[in-house]
Each structure stands twice: as structure tokens, then as C-alpha cells.
Design an enzyme around this catalytic site. Structure first.
Site, short mmCIF file in Angstrom:
data_model
loop_
_atom_site.label_atom_id
_atom_site.label_comp_id
_atom_site.label_asym_id
_atom_site.label_seq_id
_atom_site.Cartn_x
_atom_site.Cartn_y
_atom_site.Cartn_z
N CYS A 13 -11.88 -12.56 -19.43
CA CYS A 13 -12.81 -13.53 -19.91
C CYS A 13 -12.67 -14.96 -19.53
O CYS A 13 -11.66 -15.46 -19.49
CB CYS A 13 -12.85 -13.40 -21.42
SG CYS A 13 -13.71 -14.34 -22.43
N HIS A 58 -3.83 -10.05 -5.23
CA HIS A 58 -5.21 -10.10 -4.42
C HIS A 58 -6.34 -9.62 -5.41
O HIS A 58 -7.28 -9.06 -5.08
CB HIS A 58 -5.24 -9.14 -3.19
CG HIS A 58 -4.31 -9.59 -2.19
ND1 HIS A 58 -4.28 -10.90 -1.55
CD2 HIS A 58 -3.32 -8.73 -1.60
CE1 HIS A 58 -3.46 -10.75 -0.68
NE2 HIS A 58 -2.81 -9.68 -0.60
N PHE A 94 -3.26 1.26 4.91
CA PHE A 94 -4.40 0.62 5.76
C PHE A 94 -4.03 1.26 7.08
O PHE A 94 -4.69 1.62 7.88
CB PHE A 94 -4.05 -1.06 5.80
CG PHE A 94 -4.75 -1.39 4.73
CD1 PHE A 94 -6.14 -1.68 4.70
CD2 PHE A 94 -3.89 -1.68 3.33
CE1 PHE A 94 -6.63 -2.24 3.20
CE2 PHE A 94 -4.79 -2.22 2.31
CZ PHE A 94 -5.93 -2.57 2.33
N ARG A 95 -2.62 1.10 7.79
CA ARG A 95 -2.34 1.24 9.15
C ARG A 95 -1.67 2.68 9.42
O ARG A 95 -1.37 3.15 10.54
CB ARG A 95 -1.52 0.25 9.79
CG ARG A 95 -2.14 -1.17 9.75
CD ARG A 95 -1.25 -2.20 10.35
NE ARG A 95 -1.74 -3.60 10.47
CZ ARG A 95 -1.51 -4.44 9.24
NH1 ARG A 95 -1.15 -4.17 8.37
NH2 ARG A 95 -2.37 -5.55 9.55
N ALA A 147 0.77 -1.29 -0.08
CA ALA A 147 0.05 -0.12 0.02
C ALA A 147 0.72 1.31 0.02
O ALA A 147 0.34 2.28 -0.61
CB ALA A 147 -1.03 0.03 1.12
N TRP A 201 -7.74 1.54 8.17
CA TRP A 201 -8.11 0.91 9.31
C TRP A 201 -7.82 2.01 10.62
O TRP A 201 -8.59 2.04 11.64
CB TRP A 201 -7.25 -0.09 9.56
CG TRP A 201 -7.76 -1.33 8.70
CD1 TRP A 201 -8.86 -1.43 8.20
CD2 TRP A 201 -6.95 -2.54 8.36
NE1 TRP A 201 -8.89 -2.82 7.51
CE2 TRP A 201 -7.83 -3.24 7.38
CE3 TRP A 201 -5.46 -2.80 8.46
CZ2 TRP A 201 -7.22 -4.35 6.67
CZ3 TRP A 201 -4.89 -4.14 8.01
CH2 TRP A 201 -5.80 -4.86 7.08
#
Length: 203
Positions: free
Chosen positions: A180, A172, A64-65, A53, A71
Site C-alpha cells: 500500500c 527483486h 535460469f541456467r 533460484a 534460459w
């Protein structure tokens, strides 16, 4: 972080330490580390980079942190709600969450669109290292960087020119990519797809 993506993440109680201040090296320390890294890359016969990230924060996508991470802000909103249980709920979100979604407020989930994000200098530098051969090494086809692996779903590596798909693994999934089921061709969309990790979308 796009609020629509953040809402799809499974909730779990322990998200680690959130909100720690960022640390910055002195100019001298940074130059020493850059020179050491450059030396290691030149000496390496096969270099792979793993990105997370932090590589996308310069594009305006929260991590995130971090201090303003998804978060971290979520935790701040929960603490405020505990202090003021009378806070009104709107469609399952607090007033503060709604403020953030509309561009105001400083708590809750930030609402940044992955579609608007542009690759950063770091994304472009990695692509350049993948696509360029060191001077004097043209004959054996050696490259500075052989492969990029990312944990990010933001699609910024996919948007970066000169980074071949064959040199990139997306662990991810990507919120802008559909594949497809028949021919396996990948499509980069100008909207966030309804699922991640290449789950069926019906298109």
C-alpha cells in the site's frame, strides 16, 4: 519459472553458460559438508543466508541456467527455430512455446504458476533456524540464523511460516506481493500481480 514472469524479463544477448548438467556429491562428501556448515553456524555470532533460484527447484520452479532452466529452454527453442525457419508463429511464440504453455513439449518457456508452488524443506529449515534459539543461549536471545536475503521473486519465503518479514529482504520484488502506498502494509495475493519490484498496480 512462470511464463508470465519470464516474459517480463528484459532480453539480453549473453545469459552465460546454460544447460550444464547438475553435479551431485557422494553421500560421504555431503555429510562432511553438512557437518562443517553446522559447525560454522554454531560458532557464528551473526549468520545471514542469501538464496537464489536453486532453492526453489524442489518446488517445481525451474531455475535460469540449469538443464531445464528458463534460459536453457529458451536457447533450445531458438536453435530449433534456426534449423526450421518455417516453424509457424502463434501470437509471437513458436509452436513449441505454445506446447509448453499448455503442458506439452520440451522446449520454449515452462509455464509453472508461482501460486501453486509450496515452500520446500530448505525454505522451512531456514525459517526454523531464524525462529529458534540454540540450547543454552536463551538468555542472550541468540539465534542460529539472523537474516535471509533472497533474489527470488516466487514468494516462497513469504509463504513459509515462522519466517518474520523483519528477518527477510527480497531484492527483486515478489510477484505475489503488493504494498500500500499510503500505510506501507504488504498484501500477499493469490494471483500474480501485474508488476514486479513494487511498481504501481493501480490497486
Amino acid at each position: 519459472m512462470s511464463a508470465t514472469y519470464a516474459d517480463r524479463l528484459s532480453d539480453y544477448p549473453n545469459k552465460g553458460v546454460c544447460g550444464l548438467a547438475e553435479k551431485f556429491d557422494t553421500r560421504r562428501a555431503l555429510e562432511c559438508k553438512i557437518n562443517k556448515l553446522a559447525q560454522l553456524v554454531r560458532q557464528s555470532r551473526h549468520t545471514v543466508v542469501l538464496t537464489g533460484a536453486g532453492i526453489s527447484t524442489a518446488a517445481g520452479i525451474p531455475d535460469f541456467r540449469g538443464p531445464k532452466g528458463i534460459w536453457t529452454l529458451e536457447e533450445q527453442a531458438k536453435k530449433k527455430e534456426k534449423k526450421d525457419p518455417k516453424r509457424r508463429k502463434l501470437n509471437g511464440r513458436t509452436d513449441a512455446d505454445s506446447n509448453v504453455a499448455t503442458g506439452g513439449g520440451t522446449t520454449g518457456k515452462p509455464n509453472f504458476s508461482f501460486i501453486d508452488a509450496k515452500p520446500t524443506y530448505t525454505h522451512r529449515a531456514l525459517a526454523h533456524l531464524v525462529s529458534h534459539t540454540p540450547p543454552g543461549e536463551e538468555e542472550d536471545g541468540r539465534r542460529f540464523l539472523h537474516y535471509v536475503i533472497t533474489q527470488n521473486v516466487d514468494g516462497l519465503h513469504r509463504k513459509t511460516p515462522d519466517l518474520p518479514r523483519s528477518s527477510l529482504s527480497i531484492l527483486h520484488g515478489c510477484v505475489l506481493t503488493e504494498k500500500c502506498e499510503v500505510c506501507s502494509r504488504e498484501y500477499i495475493r493469490d494471483f500474480e500481480v501485474d508488476s514486479i519490484a513494487e511498481q504501481p498496480t493501480g490497486r
